[in-house]
Design an enzyme around this catalytic site. Sequence first.
Site, mmCIF file in Angstrom:
data_model
loop_
_atom_site.group_PDB
_atom_site.id
_atom_site.type_symbol
_atom_site.label_atom_id
_atom_site.label_comp_id
_atom_site.label_asym_id
_atom_site.label_seq_id
_atom_site.Cartn_x
_atom_site.Cartn_y
_atom_site.Cartn_z
ATOM 1 N N ASP A 37 0.835 -1.209 0.000
ATOM 2 C CA ASP A 37 0.000 0.000 0.000
ATOM 3 C C ASP A 37 0.869 1.259 0.000
ATOM 4 O O ASP A 37 1.993 1.256 0.493
ATOM 5 C CB ASP A 37 -0.904 -0.025 1.241
ATOM 6 C CG ASP A 37 -2.093 0.909 1.094
ATOM 7 O OD1 ASP A 37 -2.351 1.392 -0.030
ATOM 8 O OD2 ASP A 37 -2.771 1.174 2.113
ATOM 9 N N HIS A 54 2.503 3.381 -9.018
ATOM 10 C CA HIS A 54 2.322 1.951 -9.324
ATOM 11 C C HIS A 54 3.524 1.422 -10.117
ATOM 12 O O HIS A 54 3.964 0.302 -9.921
ATOM 13 C CB HIS A 54 1.027 1.726 -10.100
ATOM 14 C CG HIS A 54 -0.212 2.131 -9.348
ATOM 15 N ND1 HIS A 54 -0.404 1.802 -8.029
ATOM 16 C CD2 HIS A 54 -1.323 2.834 -9.726
ATOM 17 C CE1 HIS A 54 -1.577 2.293 -7.616
ATOM 18 N NE2 HIS A 54 -2.149 2.929 -8.628
ATOM 19 N N LEU A 148 10.800 -20.329 -5.102
ATOM 20 C CA LEU A 148 9.782 -19.514 -4.429
ATOM 21 C C LEU A 148 8.424 -19.611 -5.127
ATOM 22 O O LEU A 148 8.336 -19.473 -6.344
ATOM 23 C CB LEU A 148 10.245 -18.047 -4.431
ATOM 24 C CG LEU A 148 9.282 -17.042 -3.800
ATOM 25 C CD1 LEU A 148 9.315 -17.142 -2.277
ATOM 26 C CD2 LEU A 148 9.627 -15.608 -4.230
HETATM 27 C C1 IPE Z 1 -5.348 -2.722 -0.285
HETATM 28 O O1 IPE Z 1 -5.034 -1.391 -0.460
HETATM 29 C C2 IPE Z 1 -5.349 -3.429 -1.604
HETATM 30 C C3 IPE Z 1 -4.052 -3.598 -2.239
HETATM 31 C C4 IPE Z 1 -2.902 -3.302 -1.714
HETATM 32 C C5 IPE Z 1 -4.093 -4.168 -3.562
HETATM 33 P P1 IPE Z 1 -6.165 -0.264 -0.600
HETATM 34 O O2 IPE Z 1 -5.474 1.017 -0.748
HETATM 35 O O3 IPE Z 1 -7.116 -0.653 -1.667
HETATM 36 O O4 IPE Z 1 -6.901 -0.390 0.799
HETATM 37 P P2 IPE Z 1 -7.800 0.669 1.582
HETATM 38 O O5 IPE Z 1 -8.837 1.166 0.628
HETATM 39 O O6 IPE Z 1 -6.898 1.764 2.027
HETATM 40 O O7 IPE Z 1 -8.350 -0.096 2.744
HETATM 41 C C1 IPE Z 2 -1.538 0.258 -3.404
HETATM 42 O O1 IPE Z 2 -1.312 1.625 -3.412
HETATM 43 C C2 IPE Z 2 -1.743 -0.312 -4.778
HETATM 44 C C3 IPE Z 2 -3.119 -0.728 -5.087
HETATM 45 C C4 IPE Z 2 -4.095 -0.755 -4.232
HETATM 46 C C5 IPE Z 2 -3.378 -1.163 -6.437
HETATM 47 P P1 IPE Z 2 -2.506 2.658 -3.425
HETATM 48 O O2 IPE Z 2 -2.846 2.950 -4.851
HETATM 49 O O3 IPE Z 2 -3.626 2.164 -2.603
HETATM 50 O O4 IPE Z 2 -1.819 3.917 -2.764
HETATM 51 P P2 IPE Z 2 -2.462 4.928 -1.718
HETATM 52 O O5 IPE Z 2 -3.015 4.103 -0.585
HETATM 53 O O6 IPE Z 2 -3.525 5.672 -2.432
HETATM 54 O O7 IPE Z 2 -1.324 5.783 -1.289
HETATM 55 MG MG MG Z 3 -4.076 2.389 -0.629
#
Ligand code: IPE
Ligand code: IPE
Ligand code: MG
Length: 253
Positions: A37, A54, A148
Amino acid sequence: MKRTLKGLRKGKQMSEDLLLDKVKKGIPPRHVAIIMDGNGRWAAKRGLPRLAGHRAAMTSIREAVEVAPVLGVEYLTLYAFSAENWKRPKEEVSGLMRLFEEMLKKEISELDEKDVRLKTIGRLEMLPESTRKTFEDGIDKTADNNGLKLIIALNYGGRGEIIDAVNKILSSESSKEKIEENDISNNLYLADVPDPDLVIRTSGESRVSNFLLWQIAYSEFWVTDVLWPDFRKADFIESVADFQKRKRRFGGA
Ligand code: IPE
Ligand code: IPE
Ligand code: MG
């Protein structure tokens, strides 16, 4: 650049190499699952579009895949796209799908050379055809590898997985009157994978976000403020060092 890390005892500082040696002597978590995240916030901090975050995340994935087997980790599950992530702007969603495809095509030969076996969990049938196909090709290409086990969670939701398991049981054994714990475990997306020993979440959020709900019943959690695109081998090593200090009781005394 090698960092000085929090050591094993009372926050004592030690070098990455020293901590790595120490961790390698300990009992490894067999299965590590990561909620990757913070990509969006990483990009925002730099005034970049979310997709740049990303894209930067791919370096972190490469580092995690490299260091995991060195530490004795056998299974690495990465949460790449949740069942709820479809709520995001459609440009972000389509950009992510294209990126998954591009990166996997670029990395698959190297993963294969490293003896990595690729697997996925989640409802792949909802992904764009070409993205799904790229993952399926990767799974086929690495099917005989013994290194792995790299499990990518794509359009994954923990509730959905449990529902899918129950429906599988209903359709195969409709005469069954009572469901046991094993029935669910045996019908999850990957029934032969042990539960995660360690769950890592980056970017400081202390929540599960519908990840592996059944499997994390007794997993150890490690939350770091590091945003996923900044996550490096040193962070992985630090998380495992912390894991090795824990006393797991599984409800026992
Ligand atoms: C969780 O992250 C999903 C992934 C890392 C793919 P999100 O950014 O979607 O989660 P929330 O919305 O903060 O809970
Ligand atoms: C995690 O990073 C990746 C996915 C959920 C695909 P985020 O895109 O959720 O990044 P933040 O949480 O907005 O910083
Ligand atoms: Mg996120």
